[in-house]
Design a protein around this motif. Structure first.
Motif, PDB file in Angstrom:
ATOM      1  N   SER A  86       0.830  -1.215   0.000  1.00 42.01           N
ATOM      2  CA  SER A  86       0.000   0.000   0.000  1.00 42.01           C
ATOM      3  C   SER A  86       0.860   1.260   0.000  1.00 42.01           C
ATOM      4  O   SER A  86       0.678   2.171   0.815  1.00 42.01           O
ATOM      5  CB  SER A  86      -0.952   0.002   1.205  1.00 42.01           C
ATOM      6  N   LEU A  87       1.827   1.297  -0.905  1.00 46.08           N
ATOM      7  CA  LEU A  87       2.691   2.465  -1.019  1.00 46.08           C
ATOM      8  C   LEU A  87       1.940   3.620  -1.678  1.00 46.08           C
ATOM      9  O   LEU A  87       1.016   3.411  -2.473  1.00 46.08           O
ATOM     10  CB  LEU A  87       3.934   2.129  -1.845  1.00 46.08           C
ATOM     11  N   SER A  88       2.340   4.826  -1.347  1.00 45.72           N
ATOM     12  CA  SER A  88       1.775   6.008  -1.987  1.00 45.72           C
ATOM     13  C   SER A  88       2.485   6.260  -3.312  1.00 45.72           C
ATOM     14  O   SER A  88       3.707   6.100  -3.416  1.00 45.72           O
ATOM     15  CB  SER A  88       1.919   7.229  -1.083  1.00 45.72           C
ATOM     16  N   ILE A  89       1.727   6.652  -4.316  1.00 44.14           N
ATOM     17  CA  ILE A  89       2.261   6.914  -5.649  1.00 44.14           C
ATOM     18  C   ILE A  89       2.352   8.424  -5.848  1.00 44.14           C
ATOM     19  O   ILE A  89       1.366   9.138  -5.669  1.00 44.14           O
ATOM     20  CB  ILE A  89       1.372   6.273  -6.728  1.00 44.14           C
ATOM     21  N   LEU A  90       3.544   8.896  -6.197  1.00 45.69           N
ATOM     22  CA  LEU A  90       3.780  10.318  -6.417  1.00 45.69           C
ATOM     23  C   LEU A  90       4.169  10.527  -7.878  1.00 45.69           C
ATOM     24  O   LEU A  90       5.200  10.029  -8.335  1.00 45.69           O
ATOM     25  CB  LEU A  90       4.883  10.824  -5.494  1.00 45.69           C
ATOM     26  N   LEU A  91       3.343  11.256  -8.614  1.00 44.46           N
ATOM     27  CA  LEU A  91       3.589  11.536 -10.022  1.00 44.46           C
ATOM     28  C   LEU A  91       4.432  12.798 -10.123  1.00 44.46           C
ATOM     29  O   LEU A  91       4.020  13.867  -9.666  1.00 44.46           O
ATOM     30  CB  LEU A  91       2.262  11.721 -10.762  1.00 44.46           C
ATOM     31  N   VAL A  92       5.609  12.686 -10.731  1.00 45.99           N
ATOM     32  CA  VAL A  92       6.560  13.793 -10.759  1.00 45.99           C
ATOM     33  C   VAL A  92       6.811  14.218 -12.204  1.00 45.99           C
ATOM     34  O   VAL A  92       6.983  13.373 -13.086  1.00 45.99           O
ATOM     35  CB  VAL A  92       7.904  13.387 -10.116  1.00 45.99           C
ATOM     36  N   HIS A  93       6.816  15.517 -12.435  1.00 43.02           N
ATOM     37  CA  HIS A  93       7.208  16.019 -13.755  1.00 43.02           C
ATOM     38  C   HIS A  93       8.021  17.297 -13.576  1.00 43.02           C
ATOM     39  O   HIS A  93       8.027  17.909 -12.503  1.00 43.02           O
ATOM     40  CB  HIS A  93       6.002  16.248 -14.657  1.00 43.02           C
ATOM     41  N   SER A  94       8.701  17.688 -14.619  1.00 39.69           N
ATOM     42  CA  SER A  94       9.580  18.853 -14.547  1.00 39.69           C
ATOM     43  C   SER A  94       8.896  20.099 -15.072  1.00 39.69           C
ATOM     44  O   SER A  94       7.978  20.030 -15.897  1.00 39.69           O
ATOM     45  CB  SER A  94      10.860  18.593 -15.352  1.00 39.69           C
ATOM     46  N   HIS A  95       9.366  21.231 -14.568  1.00 37.58           N
ATOM     47  CA  HIS A  95       9.035  22.543 -15.119  1.00 37.58           C
ATOM     48  C   HIS A  95      10.351  23.163 -15.572  1.00 37.58           C
ATOM     49  O   HIS A  95      10.972  23.923 -14.831  1.00 37.58           O
ATOM     50  CB  HIS A  95       8.347  23.426 -14.075  1.00 37.58           C
ATOM     51  N   PRO A  96      10.801  22.825 -16.763  1.00 37.65           N
ATOM     52  CA  PRO A  96      12.125  23.283 -17.206  1.00 37.65           C
ATOM     53  C   PRO A  96      12.250  24.802 -17.294  1.00 37.65           C
ATOM     54  O   PRO A  96      13.360  25.337 -17.242  1.00 37.65           O
ATOM     55  CB  PRO A  96      12.289  22.625 -18.582  1.00 37.65           C
ATOM     56  N   GLY A  97      11.117  25.491 -17.360  1.00 39.26           N
ATOM     57  CA  GLY A  97      11.167  26.945 -17.408  1.00 39.26           C
ATOM     58  C   GLY A  97      11.408  27.585 -16.051  1.00 39.26           C
ATOM     59  O   GLY A  97      11.606  28.803 -15.969  1.00 39.26           O
ATOM     60  N   GLY A  98      11.386  26.776 -14.994  1.00 46.60           N
ATOM     61  CA  GLY A  98      11.669  27.295 -13.655  1.00 46.60           C
ATOM     62  C   GLY A  98      10.449  27.732 -12.879  1.00 46.60           C
ATOM     63  O   GLY A  98      10.584  28.263 -11.770  1.00 46.60           O
ATOM     64  N   PHE A  99       9.247  27.506 -13.405  1.00 43.16           N
ATOM     65  CA  PHE A  99       8.019  27.905 -12.714  1.00 43.16           C
ATOM     66  C   PHE A  99       7.759  26.944 -11.562  1.00 43.16           C
ATOM     67  O   PHE A  99       7.374  25.791 -11.764  1.00 43.16           O
ATOM     68  CB  PHE A  99       6.846  27.901 -13.689  1.00 43.16           C
ATOM     69  N   LEU A 100       7.991  27.390 -10.321  1.00 43.31           N
ATOM     70  CA  LEU A 100       7.926  26.500  -9.162  1.00 43.31           C
ATOM     71  C   LEU A 100       6.563  26.579  -8.476  1.00 43.31           C
ATOM     72  O   LEU A 100       6.445  26.816  -7.284  1.00 43.31           O
ATOM     73  CB  LEU A 100       9.042  26.824  -8.174  1.00 43.31           C
ATOM     74  N   SER A 101       5.522  26.418  -9.275  1.00 42.99           N
ATOM     75  CA  SER A 101       4.158  26.353  -8.757  1.00 42.99           C
ATOM     76  C   SER A 101       3.384  25.369  -9.628  1.00 42.99           C
ATOM     77  O   SER A 101       3.742  25.125 -10.788  1.00 42.99           O
ATOM     78  CB  SER A 101       3.477  27.721  -8.796  1.00 42.99           C
TER      79      SER A 101
END
Length: 466
Positions: A86-101
């Motif tokens: 029952s692990l939690s799944i974290l979907l990760v993607h990049s914002h190569p433009g630097g937008f940290l929101s």
């Protein structure tokens, strides 16, 4: 102190994730983290990144600078791997433009995909973004789709990085605080540290950590103040020895006197107990200042299982025989920094199965093994009250500075070169060993969290109730 939620990632895994998500082409990339949720921390969930699934660039349906779409087969793979525990799944993607929101597109994607994950595994799942320097923001959703921003993403490698959810936004500075500044003190006030063993070295470590400004200091020790150790335990008094006060209570009172209430917690238990292990597991940093190999093994396992940076210090004074008495052979100390996924104290042979067995036998039959001569600071010499406070302070200060060098890098060279420090006061030498100098074995304990039995020890397992 409510620390809030944490996402903890080993440095090597974060490096792989960053390399994949930010290949330099300016387009978004994707990956999946499988995380163990530490259920013993209901007041502030801790998510331990255990497995990394990379979504190949050429398997994505579409990649743009501000958008990505990828095949659902990787979600199915993640579900298959996460279901058993029952692990939690974290979907990760990049914002190569630097937008940290998180963008509106990110929000819409979560609303579409996360409920599907909840249908498969009814635990929190979430999403995260990464920008060019590796900084991350993350959030998890309960099965009700109630959203929780992760308070802190902590990456523990040769360097230790802290990315605070409430400090990161689209135009925020991503610079880490500079060592020895008030900005460093502000960040330390949001971190929790455990000191296991509050005696000769541990009392000095705890004193420095308290005055550096850590927001929560957890002291672990079952022993009491005695007259024979007044000469090496900071802040201890004759009155403490007369009353045989617990070391942790005595020292906690001292911290309160200059930091106020709500900062320190005294746990008067051995680190070999379930209560102590679980309390330490909720901290952000671990200092091992113990005098037994078994206690070091437990600290080593806690660091691996809960993805914690571990600082272990020890001193010794070897002697040699002379015709009439003995002479000091050396005055030396050792400081080891252990990062999750790196060479453990076991790999470095700080303890071995043979040495653990010898220690056990010596404790079980101290007369036969002449414990009073083989143990203690001065090897081969029985000293009730060794005058070693200056040596202890040397090792303790090196241990604390090692943490500062990792979290707020100030060395001219890479921290990778300083996995172990050895010093000899007799030879006036200081030597360093790099992480790569140790033979690292496969760490099957990594990111297992509070899986039962705790630390793999049946004696630490959850007690059954009738």
């Amino acid at each position: 102190m409510n620390l809030g939620s944490r996402l903890l990632i080993a440095g090597e895994m974060h490096a792989r994730l960053k390399q994949h998500l930010l290949p330099g082409d300016g387009y978004e990339s994707a990956a999946v983290l499988l995380c163990k949720r530490v259920e013993s921390c209901p007041e502030g969930e801790r998510y331990l990144a255990r497995e990394l699934i990379l979504v190949p660039q050429d398997q994505c349906r579409e990649r743009r600078p501000e958008y990505i779409s990828w095949s659902g087969e990787y979600l199915e793979t993640a579900i298959d791997q996460a279901e058993q525990e029952s692990l939690s799944i974290l979907l990760v993607h990049s914002h190569p433009g630097g937008f940290l929101s998180f963008s509106d597109t990110d929000d819409d994607s979560d609303c579409s995909v996360i409920p599907c994950l909840h249908q498969a595994i009814e635990v929190p799942h979430g999403s995260a973004i990464m920008v060019g320097n590796g900084a991350m923001r993350a959030r998890f959703y309960q099965p009700s789709m109630e959203k929780q921003e992760v308070s802190l993403v902590s990456v523990i490698g040769d360097d230790i990085a802290y990315w605070w959810g409430d400090k990161l936004h689209s135009n925020s500075s991503l610079e880490r605080p500079v060592a020895f500044t008030s900005q460093m003190t502000v960040e330390l006030s949001r971190l929790s540290v455990a000191v296991v063993g509050v005696s000769g070295i541990g009392s000095v470590v705890a004193e420095q950590l308290a005055r550096l400004g850590f927001g929560e200091i957890v002291l672990i020790d079952f022993d009491r103040v005695e007259f024979k150790n007044l000469n090496r335990i900071l802040n201890s008094t004759v009155n403490d020895a007369e009353q045989e006060r617990l070391k942790v209570d005595m020292f906690a009172e001292s911290i309160v006197s200059h930091r106020g209430c709500g900062v320190v917690e005294a746990v008067s238990e051995s680190i070999l107990t379930r209560e102590a292990v679980l309390r330490v597991s909720k901290c952000d940093v671990l200092f091992s200042c113990v005098d037994s190999l078994e206690a070091r093994q437990v600290c080593d396992l806690i660091a691996s299982r809960f993805l914690m940076p571990l600082f272990d210090a020890g001193v010794t004074i070897p002697t040699r025989k002379t015709q009439s008495s003995y002479a000091i052979g050396d005055v030396c100390g050792r400081i080891d920094y252990v990062k999750p996924g790196g060479a453990t104290l076991s790999d470095r042979e700080v303890y071995t199965p043979e040495s653990l067995r010898t220690e056990y036998l010596r404790n079980a039959d101290p007369v036969a093994h002449e414990q009073e001569l083989n143990d203690g600071y001065i090897k081969g010499v029985h000293e009730e009250a060794p005058a070693v406070i200056s040596l202890n302070m040397r090792a303790a200060t090196a241990s604390v500075n090692e943490f500062l060098a990792r979290a707020y890098p100030f060395r001219h060279d890479s921290n990778d070169n300083y996995a172990r420090t050895r010093f000899s006061l007799a030879a006036c030498e200081e030597e360093y060993e790099a992480e790569g100098s140790f033979i690292k074995s496969e760490n099957v304990e990594l990111a297992l969290g509070d899986r039962e039995p705790l630390l793999g020890f049946p004696c630490l397992g959850r007690k059954r109730t009738r």
